[in-house]
Design a protein around this motif. Structure first.
Motif, short mmCIF file in Angstrom:
data_model
loop_
_atom_site.label_atom_id
_atom_site.label_comp_id
_atom_site.label_asym_id
_atom_site.label_seq_id
_atom_site.Cartn_x
_atom_site.Cartn_y
_atom_site.Cartn_z
N GLU A 185 17.94 -65.85 -42.40
CA GLU A 185 17.82 -65.84 -40.95
C GLU A 185 19.03 -65.16 -40.30
OE1 GLU A 185 15.15 -69.84 -40.13
OE2 GLU A 185 17.29 -70.04 -40.58
N VAL A 186 20.23 -65.41 -40.83
CA VAL A 186 21.42 -64.75 -40.31
C VAL A 186 21.34 -63.25 -40.58
CG1 VAL A 186 23.93 -64.53 -40.55
CG2 VAL A 186 22.87 -66.79 -40.49
N ALA A 187 20.86 -62.88 -41.76
CA ALA A 187 20.71 -61.47 -42.09
C ALA A 187 19.74 -60.78 -41.14
CB ALA A 187 20.24 -61.32 -43.54
N GLU A 188 18.64 -61.44 -40.82
CA GLU A 188 17.67 -60.88 -39.89
C GLU A 188 18.29 -60.66 -38.52
OE1 GLU A 188 14.67 -59.83 -40.21
OE2 GLU A 188 13.98 -60.54 -42.16
N ARG A 189 19.04 -61.66 -38.06
CA ARG A 189 19.66 -61.55 -36.74
C ARG A 189 20.72 -60.44 -36.71
NH1 ARG A 189 20.35 -65.31 -32.61
NH2 ARG A 189 18.31 -66.07 -33.27
N ALA A 190 21.45 -60.28 -37.82
CA ALA A 190 22.52 -59.28 -37.88
C ALA A 190 21.99 -57.89 -38.22
CB ALA A 190 23.56 -59.70 -38.91
N VAL A 226 -2.87 -60.47 -31.70
CA VAL A 226 -1.74 -61.39 -31.50
C VAL A 226 -0.44 -60.61 -31.36
CG1 VAL A 226 -0.37 -63.26 -32.51
CG2 VAL A 226 -2.87 -63.27 -32.73
N ILE A 227 0.27 -60.90 -30.28
CA ILE A 227 1.58 -60.30 -30.02
C ILE A 227 2.61 -61.42 -29.98
CG2 ILE A 227 2.98 -59.00 -28.38
CD1 ILE A 227 0.19 -57.82 -27.43
N VAL A 228 3.70 -61.25 -30.68
CA VAL A 228 4.75 -62.26 -30.71
C VAL A 228 6.03 -61.67 -30.14
CG1 VAL A 228 6.23 -63.65 -32.20
CG2 VAL A 228 3.78 -63.52 -32.66
N LEU A 229 6.58 -62.34 -29.16
CA LEU A 229 7.87 -61.99 -28.56
C LEU A 229 8.84 -63.10 -28.94
CD1 LEU A 229 9.74 -60.38 -26.75
CD2 LEU A 229 8.67 -61.46 -24.76
N THR A 230 9.81 -62.79 -29.79
CA THR A 230 10.70 -63.82 -30.32
C THR A 230 12.08 -63.24 -30.55
OG1 THR A 230 10.96 -65.47 -32.08
CG2 THR A 230 10.04 -63.35 -32.71
N ASP A 231 13.02 -64.09 -30.98
CA ASP A 231 14.39 -63.65 -31.21
C ASP A 231 14.70 -63.51 -32.69
OD1 ASP A 231 14.15 -66.50 -31.39
OD2 ASP A 231 16.32 -66.61 -31.53
N LEU A 232 13.74 -63.76 -33.57
CA LEU A 232 14.02 -63.75 -34.99
C LEU A 232 12.90 -63.03 -35.74
CD1 LEU A 232 16.16 -64.86 -36.95
CD2 LEU A 232 14.67 -66.82 -37.30
N ARG A 233 13.27 -61.97 -36.44
CA ARG A 233 12.27 -61.18 -37.15
C ARG A 233 11.57 -62.00 -38.24
NH1 ARG A 233 11.50 -56.11 -36.70
NH2 ARG A 233 13.52 -55.87 -35.64
N SER A 234 12.28 -62.94 -38.80
CA SER A 234 11.70 -63.76 -39.86
C SER A 234 10.96 -64.98 -39.33
CB SER A 234 12.81 -64.23 -40.82
OG SER A 234 13.78 -64.98 -40.13
N SER A 235 10.67 -65.02 -38.05
CA SER A 235 9.94 -66.14 -37.47
C SER A 235 8.60 -66.32 -38.17
CB SER A 235 9.70 -65.91 -35.97
OG SER A 235 8.76 -66.83 -35.46
N PRO A 236 8.19 -67.56 -38.45
CA PRO A 236 6.87 -67.79 -39.05
C PRO A 236 5.74 -67.21 -38.22
CG PRO A 236 8.21 -69.77 -39.19
CD PRO A 236 8.97 -68.80 -38.32
N LEU A 237 5.95 -67.03 -36.91
CA LEU A 237 4.91 -66.46 -36.06
C LEU A 237 4.58 -65.03 -36.46
CD1 LEU A 237 6.02 -67.70 -32.51
CD2 LEU A 237 4.32 -68.71 -34.03
N ALA A 238 5.52 -64.35 -37.10
CA ALA A 238 5.31 -62.96 -37.48
C ALA A 238 4.16 -62.81 -38.48
CB ALA A 238 6.59 -62.37 -38.06
N GLU A 239 3.87 -63.88 -39.22
CA GLU A 239 2.80 -63.82 -40.22
C GLU A 239 1.45 -63.53 -39.58
OE1 GLU A 239 2.79 -67.40 -42.44
OE2 GLU A 239 4.94 -67.32 -42.92
N ASP A 240 1.26 -63.93 -38.35
CA ASP A 240 -0.03 -63.75 -37.67
C ASP A 240 0.03 -62.71 -36.56
OD1 ASP A 240 -1.52 -65.84 -39.07
OD2 ASP A 240 -0.17 -67.23 -38.06
N ALA A 241 1.13 -61.96 -36.49
CA ALA A 241 1.32 -61.01 -35.39
C ALA A 241 0.80 -59.62 -35.74
CB ALA A 241 2.80 -60.93 -35.02
N ASP A 242 0.03 -59.06 -34.82
CA ASP A 242 -0.33 -57.64 -34.93
C ASP A 242 0.81 -56.77 -34.43
OD1 ASP A 242 -3.29 -57.73 -35.74
OD2 ASP A 242 -3.24 -59.08 -34.03
N HIS A 243 1.54 -57.28 -33.44
CA HIS A 243 2.71 -56.58 -32.90
C HIS A 243 3.83 -57.60 -32.71
CE1 HIS A 243 0.00 -53.24 -32.27
NE2 HIS A 243 -0.76 -53.98 -31.48
N LEU A 244 5.02 -57.25 -33.17
CA LEU A 244 6.17 -58.16 -33.11
C LEU A 244 7.30 -57.50 -32.34
CD1 LEU A 244 7.55 -60.82 -34.18
CD2 LEU A 244 8.37 -59.41 -36.10
#
Length: 276
Positions: free
Chosen positions: A40-45, A204-222
């Protein structure tokens, strides 16, 4: 000694640019880092996991878990003492503006711009769009729904109880669009509703602060936006800027006419008290 000063003291200017990005995350988001995995730190950095591990070792620790433990202890100490600023001469307002400007500048990356444009195209093509969120994400979600509706798009906001949100998501189907807005902690409800929308065939579009968010699994656009603040909590400025960027992509002649009709209706109903 503050966390930023402690990190600076341990690095002594010997780290490379990739490790420097890890240090920036640790210094600017110590609460996030003190409870996150190396991934998660790697994703943020914006680096790989091995860089996080090597950075921890360069700081004198066996690996990330040991650095995280020390970081957590120092963060909790800073919270209990009320010492969350970089020093006695700190200017919180100026620091906040500089950090927000940095966060917004990061959004100009080609990958982020492509995701913003793809989001706007999906909303334009959708029969209807449902926006769901929780906690701090409700602010950007409300802005997107309200201004998008004024621009003539069928964008509904679902921020009620989990049961109410579930009813609205259950009505989605192919040709519809779901936008899930998440900041920091992810609730089980938001995760389940995003998955349900995906299963029902909605875009499904996900707007989040973490690329590794579990929501990304179901996102067409992140769309990933930085939310680093200066006092351990998130700053939503960049996320609101992302919403504004999506809205700008939705702006066309039809949107201008829709906004004009709304303004005319307000005048006819005498809703405003801002005329001279």
């Amino acid at each position: 000694m503050t966390i930023e000063a402690w990190l600076t003291d341990r690095t002594a200017g010997t780290l490379g640019p990739q490790a420097g990005r890890v240090i920036h995350v640790l210094a600017r988001a110590p609460q996030f880092a003190s409870y996150s995995s190396a991934r998660e730190v790697a994703e943020r950095a914006g680096v790989n996991v091995s860089t996080v591990v090597r950075t921890a070792q360069q700081l004198g620790f066996d690996g990330w878990p040991q650095l995280r433990e020390e970081l957590r202890a120092r963060f909790l100490t800073s919270v209990s003492s009320g010492d969350l600023t970089p020093g006695p001469a700190a200017d919180p307002a100026a620091q906040t503006l500089r950090q927000d400007a940095h966060n917004i500048n990061a959004l100009a990356a080609p990958e982020t711009l492509d995701a913003i444009r793809a989001t706007a195209r999906a909303v334009k093509a959708a029969r209807r769009t449902l926006v769901i969120s929780s906690g701090s994400g409700a602010g950007p979600a409300h802005i997107l729904s309200y201004l998008g509706t004024i621009a003539g798009h069928d964008i509904q906001l679902a921020l009620g109880s989990p049961t109410t949100q579930a009813v609205q998501v259950a009505r989605l189907e192919e040709g519809d669009c779901l936008i899930a807005v998440n900041v920091w902690r992810l609730t089980r409800t938001l995760r389940a509703l995003t998955r349900l929308a995906h299963q029902r065939g909605a875009t499904v579009i996900v707007l989040t602060d973490l690329r590794s968010s579990p929501l990304a699994e179901d996102a067409d656009h992140l769309i990933v936006t930085p939310v680093e603040g200066i006092h351990g909590g998130p700053s939503l400025t960049a996320m609101v800027a992302t919403v504004q960027a999506v809205l700008s992509e939705l702006s066309d002649d039809d949107a201008i006419r829709s906004s004009g009709h709304i303004q005319q209706m307000w005048e006819e109903l005498d809703l405003m008290d801002d005329q001279p």
